[in-house]
Motif scaffolding. Structure first.
Motif, PDB file in Angstrom:
ATOM      1  N   TYR A 318      33.960  28.709  44.418  1.00 54.69           N
ATOM      2  CA  TYR A 318      33.602  29.220  43.098  1.00 54.69           C
ATOM      3  C   TYR A 318      33.523  28.054  42.114  1.00 54.69           C
ATOM      4  CZ  TYR A 318      34.704  33.846  44.978  1.00 54.69           C
ATOM      5  OH  TYR A 318      34.726  34.983  45.736  1.00 54.69           O
ATOM      6  N   PHE A 319      32.322  27.515  41.965  1.00 57.98           N
ATOM      7  CA  PHE A 319      32.070  26.494  40.951  1.00 57.98           C
ATOM      8  C   PHE A 319      31.379  27.097  39.737  1.00 57.98           C
ATOM      9  CE2 PHE A 319      32.313  24.121  44.925  1.00 57.98           C
ATOM     10  CZ  PHE A 319      33.205  23.122  44.577  1.00 57.98           C
ATOM     11  N   TYR A 333      37.878  35.682  33.666  1.00 61.97           N
ATOM     12  CA  TYR A 333      37.102  36.114  34.820  1.00 61.97           C
ATOM     13  C   TYR A 333      37.863  37.150  35.627  1.00 61.97           C
ATOM     14  CZ  TYR A 333      34.757  31.665  33.820  1.00 61.97           C
ATOM     15  OH  TYR A 333      34.098  30.641  33.203  1.00 61.97           O
ATOM     16  N   THR A 334      37.125  37.993  36.308  1.00 61.60           N
ATOM     17  CA  THR A 334      37.718  38.925  37.265  1.00 61.60           C
ATOM     18  C   THR A 334      37.048  38.735  38.616  1.00 61.60           C
ATOM     19  OG1 THR A 334      36.171  40.662  36.599  1.00 61.60           O
ATOM     20  CG2 THR A 334      38.352  40.666  35.571  1.00 61.60           C
ATOM     21  N   LEU A 335      37.840  38.932  39.647  1.00 57.84           N
ATOM     22  CA  LEU A 335      37.344  38.918  41.021  1.00 57.84           C
ATOM     23  C   LEU A 335      37.770  40.248  41.635  1.00 57.84           C
ATOM     24  CD1 LEU A 335      35.916  36.991  43.083  1.00 57.84           C
ATOM     25  CD2 LEU A 335      38.194  36.472  43.955  1.00 57.84           C
ATOM     26  N   HIS A 336      36.791  41.087  41.929  1.00 58.19           N
ATOM     27  CA  HIS A 336      37.104  42.445  42.369  1.00 58.19           C
ATOM     28  C   HIS A 336      36.772  42.637  43.838  1.00 58.19           C
ATOM     29  CE1 HIS A 336      37.596  46.761  42.399  1.00 58.19           C
ATOM     30  NE2 HIS A 336      36.373  46.904  42.863  1.00 58.19           N
ATOM     31  N   PHE A 337      37.777  43.087  44.606  1.00 56.45           N
ATOM     32  CA  PHE A 337      37.583  43.493  45.998  1.00 56.45           C
ATOM     33  C   PHE A 337      37.608  45.018  46.034  1.00 56.45           C
ATOM     34  CE2 PHE A 337      39.811  39.394  46.183  1.00 56.45           C
ATOM     35  CZ  PHE A 337      38.970  38.662  47.019  1.00 56.45           C
ATOM     36  N   THR A 388      41.814  43.843  41.940  1.00 54.42           N
ATOM     37  CA  THR A 388      41.139  42.982  40.972  1.00 54.42           C
ATOM     38  C   THR A 388      42.067  41.836  40.600  1.00 54.42           C
ATOM     39  OG1 THR A 388      39.843  44.810  40.061  1.00 54.42           O
ATOM     40  CG2 THR A 388      40.073  42.836  38.692  1.00 54.42           C
ATOM     41  N   LEU A 389      41.573  40.611  40.722  1.00 57.89           N
ATOM     42  CA  LEU A 389      42.319  39.419  40.331  1.00 57.89           C
ATOM     43  C   LEU A 389      41.794  38.949  38.977  1.00 57.89           C
ATOM     44  CD1 LEU A 389      42.382  37.459  43.728  1.00 57.89           C
ATOM     45  CD2 LEU A 389      43.929  39.253  42.912  1.00 57.89           C
ATOM     46  N   TYR A 390      42.698  38.417  38.164  1.00 59.62           N
ATOM     47  CA  TYR A 390      42.348  37.941  36.825  1.00 59.62           C
ATOM     48  C   TYR A 390      42.519  36.428  36.792  1.00 59.62           C
ATOM     49  CZ  TYR A 390      42.812  42.889  35.971  1.00 59.62           C
ATOM     50  OH  TYR A 390      42.669  44.254  36.049  1.00 59.62           O
ATOM     51  N   VAL A 391      41.427  35.715  36.557  1.00 63.18           N
ATOM     52  CA  VAL A 391      41.427  34.253  36.553  1.00 63.18           C
ATOM     53  C   VAL A 391      41.116  33.813  35.126  1.00 63.18           C
ATOM     54  CG1 VAL A 391      40.433  32.179  37.573  1.00 63.18           C
ATOM     55  CG2 VAL A 391      40.610  34.275  38.941  1.00 63.18           C
ATOM     56  N   GLN A 392      42.132  33.301  34.415  1.00 64.01           N
ATOM     57  CA  GLN A 392      41.951  32.956  33.010  1.00 64.01           C
ATOM     58  C   GLN A 392      43.110  32.096  32.533  1.00 64.01           C
ATOM     59  OE1 GLN A 392      41.967  37.318  32.282  1.00 64.01           O
ATOM     60  NE2 GLN A 392      43.338  36.835  30.542  1.00 64.01           N
ATOM     61  N   ALA A 429      28.243  39.622  57.407  1.00 65.94           N
ATOM     62  CA  ALA A 429      28.323  41.047  57.083  1.00 65.94           C
ATOM     63  C   ALA A 429      29.236  41.276  55.877  1.00 65.94           C
ATOM     64  CB  ALA A 429      28.825  41.836  58.289  1.00 65.94           C
ATOM     65  N   TRP A 430      30.307  40.469  55.777  1.00 66.55           N
ATOM     66  CA  TRP A 430      31.165  40.480  54.588  1.00 66.55           C
ATOM     67  C   TRP A 430      30.806  39.283  53.734  1.00 66.55           C
ATOM     68  CZ3 TRP A 430      34.450  36.852  52.485  1.00 66.55           C
ATOM     69  CH2 TRP A 430      35.264  37.290  51.441  1.00 66.55           C
ATOM     70  N   LYS A 431      30.658  39.498  52.455  1.00 66.38           N
ATOM     71  CA  LYS A 431      30.365  38.401  51.537  1.00 66.38           C
ATOM     72  C   LYS A 431      31.414  38.359  50.435  1.00 66.38           C
ATOM     73  CE  LYS A 431      25.374  38.432  52.331  1.00 66.38           C
ATOM     74  NZ  LYS A 431      25.495  37.349  53.317  1.00 66.38           N
ATOM     75  N   ALA A 432      31.806  37.167  50.061  1.00 65.59           N
ATOM     76  CA  ALA A 432      32.794  37.013  48.992  1.00 65.59           C
ATOM     77  C   ALA A 432      32.227  37.537  47.682  1.00 65.59           C
ATOM     78  CB  ALA A 432      33.187  35.553  48.852  1.00 65.59           C
ATOM     79  N   PRO A 433      33.004  38.301  46.934  1.00 61.27           N
ATOM     80  CA  PRO A 433      32.514  38.798  45.634  1.00 61.27           C
ATOM     81  C   PRO A 433      32.381  37.667  44.637  1.00 61.27           C
ATOM     82  CG  PRO A 433      34.835  39.308  45.914  1.00 61.27           C
ATOM     83  CD  PRO A 433      34.382  38.748  47.226  1.00 61.27           C
ATOM     84  N   ALA A 434      31.567  37.850  43.634  1.00 64.95           N
ATOM     85  CA  ALA A 434      31.362  36.842  42.588  1.00 64.95           C
ATOM     86  C   ALA A 434      32.471  36.941  41.544  1.00 64.95           C
ATOM     87  CB  ALA A 434      30.007  37.048  41.918  1.00 64.95           C
ATOM     88  N   LEU A 435      32.722  35.833  40.877  1.00 65.57           N
ATOM     89  CA  LEU A 435      33.607  35.827  39.714  1.00 65.57           C
ATOM     90  C   LEU A 435      32.788  36.296  38.504  1.00 65.57           C
ATOM     91  CD1 LEU A 435      35.771  32.563  39.655  1.00 65.57           C
ATOM     92  CD2 LEU A 435      36.611  34.906  39.607  1.00 65.57           C
ATOM     93  N   THR A 436      33.272  37.305  37.837  1.00 64.70           N
ATOM     94  CA  THR A 436      32.541  37.877  36.715  1.00 64.70           C
ATOM     95  C   THR A 436      33.215  37.490  35.407  1.00 64.70           C
ATOM     96  OG1 THR A 436      31.883  39.748  38.075  1.00 64.70           O
ATOM     97  CG2 THR A 436      31.655  40.005  35.708  1.00 64.70           C
TER      98      THR A 436
END
Length: 439
Positions: A318-319, A333-337, A388-392, A429-436
């Motif tokens: 995640y750059f 940012y949030t990262l949601h699985f 959901t992870l919170y990156v901030q 088949a599985w893809k890492a979610p984007a940081l929003t």
């Protein structure tokens, strides 16, 4: 001078992993007075803790698995590496890395299982036979090699069990293992002082270090032509290159070639890595896997040297955020699985954050540098069962703090690690979610 500039650029892309690896291994196995020194060559060093911001020799370290380190000098004779039986619920691995930074072999949970065993590590010139009791002979094509051990730590209370496993790791020369006299010692090496990470980017003395390192890397038949091309610039692999003896014109051409290499890397990163077309794991693997893709190898070394091969670990990076904007602590940012969409792994996964420009772990009040699958029980679940992870930089509030990965106030990036990934991760088949971003 046009040709000299082009050769310098090509040799820089080719040589960056060797030169940066030399910098790290010099600090680990040569510089006895340095803060990062681990142990002399052929002596195993265990670190019974995970990496913190105080560890500064190696960029983008993982902080999931306590490391053990072995710098292998294989010039005189092979080494016998013994591993203990490890509980099947615990992941461990030995990653064998040559001077080119190729991952030429693995021992551990995925590759050989968790049973006890002995393995023979031999250099390019050894012609003997393995004694009884050796599970496999592992060959390095370079005379020095690096073995990086990872032992999974579940939580702080688990550290004594990790120490017990590390105590079972054993390294001895073949002659010691057999109870025989040692062969004649190889010539002593006057290890030259490495460059700093900053000087590696611009100093023509980069090629002094590269030429020194290549003494211990016999020319692979696939690289006869490229090494002959480097020799036109005086990079012969004899350890005699001296940047101070270059003419002013040639020095200027070499410096321009180095700048060209970094410009090419920037384009590659933005077009391939940032967009997800290439995983950072595409820069790690065997010589056969990399197949002459020196820019991918350089990219791997720049973004996270000593990364694992894909089968062992994947590294979604995640750059940038979902809008392709660089990450900064001025945003949240949030990262949601979604439900059932956590990273598919046989071992474990993690998300680790790094400050820029250092690419080191970020010191924060929580002493939390990552969130991983061992922490799932302490994470708050979304109403739908997802996570959901919170990156901030600032706390997201008490009710969300369990899922908070603290970020610096300025630029940063994050790396997800999937250890022993399942097929769904390997085949896409599985893809890492984007940081929003909230902005």
């Amino acid at each position: 001078m046009t040709e000299a500039r082009a050769i310098a650029s090509e040799a820089y892309v080719y040589g960056f992993p060797l030169v940066d690896s030399y910098r790290i291994q010099y600090s680990y196995f040569v510089d006895t007075a340095g803060a990062e020194f681990k142990a002399p060559w052929n002596t195993l060093s265990n670190t019974a803790r995970v990496y913190t911001p105080d560890d500064k020799a190696i960029q983008t370290p993982n902080s999931d698995t306590p490391y053990s380190f072995l710098g292998a000098d294989l010039r005189a004779e092979p080494l016998v590496l013994t591993v203990p039986a490890v509980d099947k619920a615990r992941y461990y691995s030995l990653q064998f890395i040559d001077m080119y930074t190729f991952n030429f072999a693995y021992v551990g949970s995925r590759a050989t299982g968790n049973e006890a065993g002995r393995f023979l590590l031999a250099g390019p010139n050894w012609k003997g036979e393995a004694p009884e009791g050796i599970k496999a002979v592992i060959r390095s094509e370079t005379e020095f090699a690096f073995v990086l051990y990872r032992t999974q730590l579940f939580d702080a209370a688990d550290i004594d069990k990790v120490k017990a496993i590390q105590a079972g790791y054993k390294v001895e020369t073949l002659s010691t293992f057999l109870g025989q006299p040692a062969p004649p010692a190889p010539p002593s090496v006057n290890f030259i002082k490495p460059l700093t990470p900053e000087a590696e980017k611009t100093s023509p003395e980069f090629f002094n270090v590269l030429d020194f390192a290549l003494q211990f890397a016999p020319i692979n038949p696939a690289e006869t032509e490229i090494r002959a091309r480097f020799a036109k610039l005086g990079i012969t692999g004899n350890g005699t290159f001296d940047a101070k003896k270059l003419s002013p014109e040639l020095t200027q051409a070499v410096e321009a070639g180095m700048a060209d290499a970094w410009a090419t890397f920037k384009t590659y990163k933005e077009a391939e890595v940032d967009t997800g077309k290439q995983s950072s794991a595409d820069g790690f693997g065997t010589r056969q896997f990399l197949n002459g893709n020196y820019m991918a190898r350089m990219s791997g070394a720049v973004l996270g040297i000593y990364g694992n091969s894909k089968d062992e670990a994947l590294y979604p990076a995640y750059f940038v955020d979902a809008a392709m904007k660089p990450l900064t602590g001025t945003n949240s940012y949030t990262l949601h699985f979604g439900p059932g969409q956590l990273p598919p792994v046989n071992a474990f996964w993690s998300l680790t954050l790094y400050e820029l420009p250092s690419s080191l772990l970020y010191a924060n009040a929580l002493d939390r540098y990552l969130i991983n699958s061992s922490m799932l029980d302490s994470l708050k679940r979304d109403p739908d069962g997802g996570v959901t992870l919170y990156v901030q930089h600032e706390t997201p509030g008490p009710e969300k703090e369990a899922n908070w990965l603290p970020a610096p106030s300025g630029p940063f990036f994050a790396i997800m690690r999937l250890y022993w990934p399942e097929e769904a991760a390997l085949d896409g088949a599985w893809k890492a979610p984007a940081l929003t971003s909230d902005k």
